[in-house]
Design a protein around this motif. Sequence first.
Motif, PDB file in Angstrom:
ATOM      1  N   PHE A  40       0.840  -1.190   0.000  1.00  0.00           N
ATOM      2  CA  PHE A  40       0.000   0.000   0.000  1.00  0.00           C
ATOM      3  C   PHE A  40       0.876   1.242   0.000  1.00  0.00           C
ATOM      4  CE2 PHE A  40      -2.760  -3.234   1.607  1.00  0.00           C
ATOM      5  CZ  PHE A  40      -4.035  -2.867   1.199  1.00  0.00           C
ATOM      6  N   THR A  41       0.440   2.259  -0.714  1.00  0.00           N
ATOM      7  CA  THR A  41       1.073   3.567  -0.672  1.00  0.00           C
ATOM      8  C   THR A  41       0.127   4.476   0.092  1.00  0.00           C
ATOM      9  OG1 THR A  41       2.169   3.188  -2.788  1.00  0.00           O
ATOM     10  CG2 THR A  41       2.018   5.472  -2.028  1.00  0.00           C
ATOM     11  N   LEU A  42       0.543   4.836   1.298  1.00  0.00           N
ATOM     12  CA  LEU A  42      -0.309   5.592   2.196  1.00  0.00           C
ATOM     13  C   LEU A  42       0.189   7.029   2.332  1.00  0.00           C
ATOM     14  CD1 LEU A  42      -0.636   2.923   5.028  1.00  0.00           C
ATOM     15  CD2 LEU A  42      -2.177   3.296   3.096  1.00  0.00           C
ATOM     16  N   GLU A  43      -0.750   7.951   2.266  1.00  0.00           N
ATOM     17  CA  GLU A  43      -0.438   9.356   2.497  1.00  0.00           C
ATOM     18  C   GLU A  43      -0.247   9.539   4.000  1.00  0.00           C
ATOM     19  OE1 GLU A  43      -2.726  13.635   2.078  1.00  0.00           O
ATOM     20  OE2 GLU A  43      -3.361  11.954   0.812  1.00  0.00           O
ATOM     21  N   VAL A  44       0.900  10.065   4.403  1.00  0.00           N
ATOM     22  CA  VAL A  44       1.191  10.263   5.817  1.00  0.00           C
ATOM     23  C   VAL A  44       0.660  11.618   6.267  1.00  0.00           C
ATOM     24  CG1 VAL A  44       3.009  10.409   7.580  1.00  0.00           C
ATOM     25  CG2 VAL A  44       3.234   8.795   5.676  1.00  0.00           C
ATOM     26  N   VAL A  45      -0.101  11.606   7.364  1.00  0.00           N
ATOM     27  CA  VAL A  45      -0.735  12.805   7.895  1.00  0.00           C
ATOM     28  C   VAL A  45      -0.259  12.994   9.329  1.00  0.00           C
ATOM     29  CG1 VAL A  45      -2.953  13.867   8.410  1.00  0.00           C
ATOM     30  CG2 VAL A  45      -2.735  12.396   6.420  1.00  0.00           C
ATOM     31  N   THR A  46       0.331  14.175   9.622  1.00  0.00           N
ATOM     32  CA  THR A  46       0.892  14.408  10.955  1.00  0.00           C
ATOM     33  C   THR A  46       0.444  15.724  11.581  1.00  0.00           C
ATOM     34  OG1 THR A  46       2.865  15.434  10.006  1.00  0.00           O
ATOM     35  CG2 THR A  46       2.970  13.062  10.467  1.00  0.00           C
ATOM     36  N   THR A  47      -0.021  16.676  10.788  1.00  0.00           N
ATOM     37  CA  THR A  47      -0.391  17.979  11.351  1.00  0.00           C
ATOM     38  C   THR A  47      -1.860  17.991  11.745  1.00  0.00           C
ATOM     39  OG1 THR A  47      -1.023  18.997   9.248  1.00  0.00           O
ATOM     40  CG2 THR A  47       1.320  19.121   9.871  1.00  0.00           C
ATOM     41  N   GLU A  48      -2.204  18.817  12.699  1.00  0.00           N
ATOM     42  CA  GLU A  48      -3.583  18.895  13.184  1.00  0.00           C
ATOM     43  C   GLU A  48      -4.545  19.257  12.048  1.00  0.00           C
ATOM     44  OE1 GLU A  48      -6.585  18.272  15.710  1.00  0.00           O
ATOM     45  OE2 GLU A  48      -4.490  17.907  16.187  1.00  0.00           O
ATOM     46  N   ALA A  49      -4.170  20.199  11.196  1.00  0.00           N
ATOM     47  CA  ALA A  49      -5.051  20.602  10.095  1.00  0.00           C
ATOM     48  C   ALA A  49      -5.293  19.451   9.125  1.00  0.00           C
ATOM     49  CB  ALA A  49      -4.456  21.799   9.354  1.00  0.00           C
ATOM     50  N   ASP A  50      -4.245  18.717   8.776  1.00  0.00           N
ATOM     51  CA  ASP A  50      -4.397  17.588   7.854  1.00  0.00           C
ATOM     52  C   ASP A  50      -5.170  16.444   8.496  1.00  0.00           C
ATOM     53  OD1 ASP A  50      -3.057  18.915   5.820  1.00  0.00           O
ATOM     54  OD2 ASP A  50      -1.121  17.998   6.278  1.00  0.00           O
ATOM     55  N   ILE A  51      -4.971  16.247   9.808  1.00  0.00           N
ATOM     56  CA  ILE A  51      -5.713  15.208  10.517  1.00  0.00           C
ATOM     57  C   ILE A  51      -7.200  15.552  10.509  1.00  0.00           C
ATOM     58  CG2 ILE A  51      -6.137  14.219  12.807  1.00  0.00           C
ATOM     59  CD1 ILE A  51      -3.009  14.436  13.209  1.00  0.00           C
ATOM     60  N   GLN A  52      -7.529  16.808  10.775  1.00  0.00           N
ATOM     61  CA  GLN A  52      -8.927  17.236  10.785  1.00  0.00           C
ATOM     62  C   GLN A  52      -9.580  17.072   9.404  1.00  0.00           C
ATOM     63  OE1 GLN A  52     -10.909  18.117  13.377  1.00  0.00           O
ATOM     64  NE2 GLN A  52      -9.187  17.555  14.671  1.00  0.00           N
ATOM     65  N   ARG A  53      -8.840  17.362   8.347  1.00  0.00           N
ATOM     66  CA  ARG A  53      -9.355  17.246   6.978  1.00  0.00           C
ATOM     67  C   ARG A  53      -9.474  15.784   6.563  1.00  0.00           C
ATOM     68  NH1 ARG A  53      -6.864  21.057   5.113  1.00  0.00           N
ATOM     69  NH2 ARG A  53      -4.846  20.080   4.861  1.00  0.00           N
ATOM     70  N   GLY A  54      -8.473  14.974   6.900  1.00  0.00           N
ATOM     71  CA  GLY A  54      -8.497  13.554   6.569  1.00  0.00           C
ATOM     72  C   GLY A  54      -8.857  13.302   5.115  1.00  0.00           C
ATOM     73  N   MET A  55      -9.808  12.411   4.893  1.00  0.00           N
ATOM     74  CA  MET A  55     -10.246  12.055   3.539  1.00  0.00           C
ATOM     75  C   MET A  55     -11.441  12.903   3.084  1.00  0.00           C
ATOM     76  SD  MET A  55      -8.603   9.501   2.046  1.00  0.00           S
ATOM     77  CE  MET A  55      -7.806   7.943   2.279  1.00  0.00           C
ATOM     78  N   GLY A  56     -11.779  13.913   3.864  1.00  0.00           N
ATOM     79  CA  GLY A  56     -12.912  14.766   3.522  1.00  0.00           C
ATOM     80  C   GLY A  56     -12.794  15.349   2.114  1.00  0.00           C
ATOM     81  N   GLY A  57     -13.875  15.244   1.355  1.00  0.00           N
ATOM     82  CA  GLY A  57     -13.928  15.794   0.005  1.00  0.00           C
ATOM     83  C   GLY A  57     -13.364  14.905  -1.090  1.00  0.00           C
TER      84      GLY A  57
END
Length: 167
Positions: A40-57
């Motif tokens: 799997f190629t996974l997008e790494v998310v570490t910042t609060e803003a990116d965590i909040q957005r997640g897969m939204g949209g």
Amino acid sequence: MIGFEKTTKWLIMLAVGLMLSGCDCESGPNQTLVIAGETFTLEVVTTEADIQRGMGGRETIAPDGGMLFVFPEARSRRFWMKNCIIPLDIMFLDARGRITAIHQMPAEPLQNETETLSDYEDRLPGYRSLLGAQFAIELEYGRIGELGLERGQKLEMPLDCLKKRLP
């Protein structure tokens, strides 16, 4: 010459040890992980803003894609499907890479024009880690079941390397 041979041998052993340790940190926004024999190629998310957005949209997710959330510490976590238009699977993992919870998260109706943001957020179900989680992985809906993953299993992940990605 003997000192050179010992040094070379030591460096080779060190390199092999690092390769076998699973510390395959990647730079950039993605991390490749082998999960249940599939890559799997996974997008790494570490910042609060990116965590909040997640897969939204997002409108699609590849069968071999997903998102890997990395948190500073292991603690109880709760995810929701805010602004998500596609269903997802999620697994929470502790600081050692052991799966603490697995959920299928169906897409929820988006906020409608007569609904306040607070009302919208209040009606969204929450998906909890049950135990302390330092990582979460979101995959295409149904993939975790297809892979045969279960709570308590340990995933081989470059844990220390992932933690170094934190801001």
